[in-house]
Design a protein around this motif. Structure first.
Motif, PDB file in Angstrom:
ATOM      1  N   LEU A   1      -6.345   7.358  -4.998  1.00 19.92           N
ATOM      2  CA  LEU A   1      -7.555   7.777  -5.718  1.00 19.92           C
ATOM      3  C   LEU A   1      -8.445   8.626  -4.823  1.00 19.92           C
ATOM      4  O   LEU A   1      -8.983   9.650  -5.238  1.00 19.92           O
ATOM      5  CB  LEU A   1      -8.337   6.551  -6.200  1.00 19.92           C
ATOM      6  CG  LEU A   1      -7.756   5.725  -7.341  1.00 19.92           C
ATOM      7  CD1 LEU A   1      -8.620   4.503  -7.589  1.00 19.92           C
ATOM      8  CD2 LEU A   1      -7.663   6.547  -8.612  1.00 19.92           C
TER       9      LEU A   1
ATOM     10  N   LYS B   1      -4.054  -0.798  -1.507  1.00 18.96           N
ATOM     11  CA  LYS B   1      -4.403   0.352  -0.672  1.00 18.96           C
ATOM     12  C   LYS B   1      -3.659   1.601  -1.112  1.00 18.96           C
ATOM     13  O   LYS B   1      -4.202   2.701  -1.074  1.00 18.96           O
ATOM     14  CB  LYS B   1      -4.121   0.062   0.799  1.00 18.96           C
ATOM     15  CG  LYS B   1      -4.306   1.274   1.681  1.00 18.96           C
ATOM     16  CD  LYS B   1      -5.253   1.070   2.817  1.00 18.96           C
ATOM     17  CE  LYS B   1      -5.583   2.405   3.470  1.00 18.96           C
ATOM     18  NZ  LYS B   1      -6.391   2.298   4.654  1.00 18.96           N
TER      19      LYS B   1
ATOM     20  N   PHE C   1     -10.120   0.537   2.431  1.00 20.36           N
ATOM     21  CA  PHE C   1      -9.145   0.744   1.364  1.00 20.36           C
ATOM     22  C   PHE C   1      -8.953   2.218   1.037  1.00 20.36           C
ATOM     23  O   PHE C   1      -8.003   2.581   0.368  1.00 20.36           O
ATOM     24  CB  PHE C   1      -9.590   0.020   0.092  1.00 20.36           C
ATOM     25  CG  PHE C   1      -9.604  -1.468   0.245  1.00 20.36           C
ATOM     26  CD1 PHE C   1      -8.433  -2.165   0.472  1.00 20.36           C
ATOM     27  CD2 PHE C   1     -10.788  -2.163   0.189  1.00 20.36           C
ATOM     28  CE1 PHE C   1      -8.447  -3.533   0.621  1.00 20.36           C
ATOM     29  CE2 PHE C   1     -10.806  -3.538   0.339  1.00 20.36           C
ATOM     30  CZ  PHE C   1      -9.638  -4.221   0.553  1.00 20.36           C
TER      31      PHE C   1
ATOM     32  N   TYR D   1      -9.053 -16.768  -2.040  1.00 23.35           N
ATOM     33  CA  TYR D   1      -8.223 -17.722  -2.777  1.00 23.35           C
ATOM     34  C   TYR D   1      -7.071 -17.091  -3.541  1.00 23.35           C
ATOM     35  O   TYR D   1      -5.916 -17.426  -3.305  1.00 23.35           O
ATOM     36  CB  TYR D   1      -9.115 -18.544  -3.717  1.00 23.35           C
ATOM     37  CG  TYR D   1     -10.198 -19.255  -2.969  1.00 23.35           C
ATOM     38  CD1 TYR D   1      -9.898 -20.302  -2.095  1.00 23.35           C
ATOM     39  CD2 TYR D   1     -11.531 -18.856  -3.082  1.00 23.35           C
ATOM     40  CE1 TYR D   1     -10.893 -20.938  -1.371  1.00 23.35           C
ATOM     41  CE2 TYR D   1     -12.528 -19.496  -2.366  1.00 23.35           C
ATOM     42  CZ  TYR D   1     -12.199 -20.528  -1.507  1.00 23.35           C
ATOM     43  OH  TYR D   1     -13.174 -21.140  -0.791  1.00 23.35           O
ATOM     44  N   VAL D   2      -7.404 -16.205  -4.483  1.00 22.21           N
ATOM     45  CA  VAL D   2      -6.333 -15.645  -5.327  1.00 22.21           C
ATOM     46  C   VAL D   2      -5.919 -14.309  -4.738  1.00 22.21           C
ATOM     47  O   VAL D   2      -6.410 -13.262  -5.124  1.00 22.21           O
ATOM     48  CB  VAL D   2      -6.829 -15.476  -6.775  1.00 22.21           C
ATOM     49  CG1 VAL D   2      -5.670 -15.180  -7.697  1.00 22.21           C
ATOM     50  CG2 VAL D   2      -7.568 -16.711  -7.226  1.00 22.21           C
ATOM     51  N   LYS D   3      -5.030 -14.364  -3.756  1.00 24.71           N
ATOM     52  CA  LYS D   3      -4.733 -13.155  -2.989  1.00 24.71           C
ATOM     53  C   LYS D   3      -3.937 -12.133  -3.797  1.00 24.71           C
ATOM     54  O   LYS D   3      -2.945 -12.479  -4.423  1.00 24.71           O
ATOM     55  CB  LYS D   3      -3.930 -13.529  -1.742  1.00 24.71           C
ATOM     56  CG  LYS D   3      -4.604 -14.512  -0.820  1.00 24.71           C
ATOM     57  CD  LYS D   3      -5.807 -13.946  -0.141  1.00 24.71           C
ATOM     58  CE  LYS D   3      -5.440 -12.777   0.744  1.00 24.71           C
ATOM     59  NZ  LYS D   3      -6.654 -12.201   1.372  1.00 24.71           N
ATOM     60  N   PRO D   4      -4.380 -10.884  -3.786  1.00 25.29           N
ATOM     61  CA  PRO D   4      -3.553  -9.821  -4.372  1.00 25.29           C
ATOM     62  C   PRO D   4      -2.667  -9.202  -3.291  1.00 25.29           C
ATOM     63  O   PRO D   4      -2.782  -9.549  -2.112  1.00 25.29           O
ATOM     64  CB  PRO D   4      -4.591  -8.817  -4.840  1.00 25.29           C
ATOM     65  CG  PRO D   4      -5.710  -8.979  -3.861  1.00 25.29           C
ATOM     66  CD  PRO D   4      -5.658 -10.370  -3.308  1.00 25.29           C
ATOM     67  N   ASP D   5      -1.812  -8.286  -3.726  1.00 24.28           N
ATOM     68  CA  ASP D   5      -0.982  -7.562  -2.770  1.00 24.28           C
ATOM     69  C   ASP D   5      -1.812  -6.407  -2.213  1.00 24.28           C
ATOM     70  O   ASP D   5      -1.994  -5.378  -2.851  1.00 24.28           O
ATOM     71  CB  ASP D   5       0.271  -7.049  -3.489  1.00 24.28           C
ATOM     72  CG  ASP D   5       1.165  -6.261  -2.558  1.00 24.28           C
ATOM     73  OD1 ASP D   5       0.774  -6.045  -1.403  1.00 24.28           O
ATOM     74  OD2 ASP D   5       2.255  -5.864  -3.002  1.00 24.28           O
ATOM     75  N   LEU D   6      -2.334  -6.608  -1.006  1.00 24.42           N
ATOM     76  CA  LEU D   6      -3.297  -5.661  -0.458  1.00 24.42           C
ATOM     77  C   LEU D   6      -2.672  -4.296  -0.182  1.00 24.42           C
ATOM     78  O   LEU D   6      -3.320  -3.261  -0.308  1.00 24.42           O
ATOM     79  CB  LEU D   6      -3.881  -6.234   0.833  1.00 24.42           C
ATOM     80  CG  LEU D   6      -5.397  -6.173   0.963  1.00 24.42           C
ATOM     81  CD1 LEU D   6      -6.038  -6.791  -0.248  1.00 24.42           C
ATOM     82  CD2 LEU D   6      -5.858  -6.881   2.205  1.00 24.42           C
ATOM     83  N   TYR D   7      -1.391  -4.314   0.175  1.00 30.41           N
ATOM     84  CA  TYR D   7      -0.717  -3.041   0.472  1.00 30.41           C
ATOM     85  C   TYR D   7      -0.637  -2.176  -0.785  1.00 30.41           C
ATOM     86  O   TYR D   7      -0.888  -0.974  -0.744  1.00 30.41           O
ATOM     87  CB  TYR D   7       0.682  -3.331   1.040  1.00 30.41           C
ATOM     88  CG  TYR D   7       1.423  -2.092   1.481  1.00 30.41           C
ATOM     89  CD1 TYR D   7       1.021  -1.408   2.624  1.00 30.41           C
ATOM     90  CD2 TYR D   7       2.494  -1.609   0.761  1.00 30.41           C
ATOM     91  CE1 TYR D   7       1.685  -0.267   3.029  1.00 30.41           C
ATOM     92  CE2 TYR D   7       3.169  -0.470   1.160  1.00 30.41           C
ATOM     93  CZ  TYR D   7       2.753   0.200   2.295  1.00 30.41           C
ATOM     94  OH  TYR D   7       3.411   1.329   2.687  1.00 30.41           O
TER      95      TYR D   7
ATOM     96  N   GLY E   1       4.068  -2.215  -6.343  1.00 31.50           N
ATOM     97  CA  GLY E   1       3.736  -3.631  -6.227  1.00 31.50           C
ATOM     98  C   GLY E   1       2.876  -4.101  -7.389  1.00 31.50           C
ATOM     99  O   GLY E   1       2.448  -3.335  -8.246  1.00 31.50           O
ATOM    100  N   ASN E   2       2.626  -5.382  -7.381  1.00 29.76           N
ATOM    101  CA  ASN E   2       1.904  -5.994  -8.476  1.00 29.76           C
ATOM    102  C   ASN E   2       0.401  -6.038  -8.170  1.00 29.76           C
ATOM    103  O   ASN E   2      -0.028  -6.715  -7.247  1.00 29.76           O
ATOM    104  CB  ASN E   2       2.459  -7.412  -8.678  1.00 29.76           C
ATOM    105  CG  ASN E   2       1.777  -8.102  -9.830  1.00 29.76           C
ATOM    106  OD1 ASN E   2       1.353  -7.450 -10.780  1.00 29.76           O
ATOM    107  ND2 ASN E   2       1.663  -9.411  -9.732  1.00 29.76           N
TER     108      ASN E   2
ATOM    109  N   TYR F   1      -6.076   4.558  -1.922  1.00 30.69           N
ATOM    110  CA  TYR F   1      -5.914   5.726  -1.059  1.00 30.69           C
ATOM    111  C   TYR F   1      -5.516   6.931  -1.898  1.00 30.69           C
ATOM    112  O   TYR F   1      -5.995   8.048  -1.686  1.00 30.69           O
ATOM    113  CB  TYR F   1      -4.860   5.420   0.013  1.00 30.69           C
ATOM    114  CG  TYR F   1      -4.621   6.542   0.979  1.00 30.69           C
ATOM    115  CD1 TYR F   1      -5.649   6.998   1.794  1.00 30.69           C
ATOM    116  CD2 TYR F   1      -3.368   7.133   1.094  1.00 30.69           C
ATOM    117  CE1 TYR F   1      -5.431   8.029   2.685  1.00 30.69           C
ATOM    118  CE2 TYR F   1      -3.147   8.161   1.982  1.00 30.69           C
ATOM    119  CZ  TYR F   1      -4.184   8.602   2.778  1.00 30.69           C
ATOM    120  OH  TYR F   1      -3.964   9.623   3.655  1.00 30.69           O
TER     121      TYR F   1
END
Lengths: 337, 128
Positions: A238, A232, A145, A223-229, A248-249, A236
């Motif tokens: 940070l 990142k 990440f 299970y409770v997928k976040p928006d990985l993009y 994104g959310n 990134y």
């Protein structure tokens, strides 16, 4: 009581981002400011602890010696249990830090009728090693990440860790192992009456905190997928000191995970978790047992001003003679010499 | 400070390990590669936020219903009917695996095994 207190603290910690982001909408505070603050506390706090410990003198040589000391050439000495050279100390520290050798010797005392008996108890060692090494692998895996072109060792570790390809996305082996290890370490404190008696809130809280971090992480993966993009983009940013909230959310679960990790980082230098650096400063582990070869000078030692009997007698000779107290001529000679 | 050189080496090792996210990026900071979205089609099968987060679960569900239950069609929330096929439905609009799938996946170390059996559009073109 101690357990309930830690559970309440944990619940508050989970509520803070829930209210802060969910109700008040302070996303950038929780996504950028708090993580930076927490990791600044982590780095400076730990360096402060290291320097603080390094400044404390070790007045005595108190190395643990549970083996034959090095003495005469024909007596075989135990290199790890009673290290005589610094090389052997390094070896002992290596086994201590990476393999938890002292825990491997953990004993359990129990009554056999009226007789007190000791038995080997390797479970604590196993739980500790499962937890620590899984945590290490999970931390290395998280580099995906923070780095743009993820280094190949991280990719390899992730591939090996999801080797069984169970489910989509595949479950990580270390995720299961860390829960097994932490679960055991927590159960040990709850079930074993002797350990339970000496468990404080400061013992339960780190376990519960790390369990919650692991659970929120696993929940997000499976299970409770976040928006990985989007995540990142944030992480990134940070890592490159270029922080910005992504468009994104970011899911609520992610904020909770991030806040708990920040809490862990900020809590680290002031808790029992600081044994991470403390283990290197254990005088019973990091000193060679070479008392007979070289003298350990107490760092507090300063040249003491003293008066010998002969000097004292010389000083008060007149008064002593006048009072009829016998003069010790033997001492006089010594003083004159 | 006692044993100053050893302690300083220790601090350096500590910093090297825990500051890895910072120095691994050193000197090569650039924008994250963005997946290229299809130009003609504006809407995916389900809404974008859901697809972004759950596409892998979604495709897994398709795989199960198609392979195990033999169902061929998927009806989305709006009632539109799609044929459940990675190669023929998804990749019809997202016609470049490298520019769409791989950009995120490589970046986030996601190693899906779709393409061990399926053919990417680029490969299909090669054989046509």
């Amino acid at each position: 009581m101690n357990l309930i207190f830690s559970l309440i603290v944990l619940a508050i910690l989970i509520l803070i981002p829930l209210i802060g982001v969910g109700v008040l909408g302070l996303s950038s505070l929780f996504a950028i400011f708090i993580p930076y603050l927490a990791f600044a506390i982590f780095f400076f706090g730990l360096i402060y602890r290291i320097i603080d410990w390094a400044r404390s003198p070790q007045p005595y040589k108190i190395t643990t010696t549970s083996g034959q000391q090095k003495s005469l050439s024909w007596i075989k000495h135990s290199r790890l249990e009673s290290p005589a050279s610094s090389w052997e100390v390094y070896l002992r520290m290596f086994f201590e830090v990476f393999l938890f050798r002292s825990l491997f010797r953990n004993l359990r005392a129990d009554f056999d009728g009226k007789r007190l008996i000791y038995g080997s108890a390797k479970w604590l060692w196993l739980g500790a090693i499962l937890f620590h090494f899984s945590f290490l692998v999970i931390m290395i895996r998280h580099l995906r990440f923070f780095v743009n072109e993820v280094p190949s060792f991280v990719q390899k570790i992730s591939a090996v860790d999801s080797f069984f390809q169970l489910g989509v996305p595949p479950i990580y082996i270390t995720d299961i192992l860390i829960l097994a290890g932490l679960g055991f370490l927590l159960l040990r404190r709850l079930v074993d009456a002797k350990v339970n008696y000496l468990s404080y809130a400061s013992d339960y809280f780190p376990l519960l905190l790390i369990i919650s971090i692991a659970l929120t992480g696993i929940l997000m993966r499976l299970y409770v997928k976040p928006d990985l993009y989007a995540i990142k983009q944030l992480t990134y940013g940070l890592a490159t000191f270029n922080p910005a909230l992504p468009k994104g959310n970011l899911s609520m679960l992610f904020y909770i995970h991030l806040f708990l990790v920040s809490s862990l980082a900020a809590y680290f230098p002031f808790s029992k978790l600081v044994h991470m650096v403390g283990v290197f400063f254990s005088p019973t582990r990091n000193m060679p047992n070479d008392n007979r070869m070289s003298r350990h000078i107490n760092p507090w030692e300063y040249p003491v001003k003293y008066v010998t009997y002969a000097e004292w007698q010389e000083k008060f000779r007149d008064v002593l003679e006048e009072a009829g107290i016998p003069i010790d001529e033997e001492w006089t000679n010594v003083a004159q010499k | 400070m006692y044993n100053a050189n050893k302690v300083i080496i220790g601090i350096i090792v500590f910093l090297i390990f825990f500051a890895m996210p910072f120095w691994l990026n050193f000197g090569k900071v650039e924008a994250l590669p963005k997946p290229e979205l299809p130009k003609e089609e504006k809407k995916c099968i389900e809404d974008t936020d859901y697809m972004k987060a759950y596409h892998m679960k979604f495709l897994d569900e398709w795989r199960k219903t198609k392979v195990r239950e033999g169902k061929v069609y998927y009806i989305n929330k709006e009632g539109k009917i799609y044929k459940m096929s990675l190669q023929r439905t998804c990749m019809k609009c997202h016609d470049n695996k490298e520019k769409f799938c791989d950009r995120c996946h490589k970046n986030l170390v996601v190693q899906p095994d779709c393409w061990k059996c399926h053919l990417a559009p680029e490969e299909v073109k090669k054989w046509q």
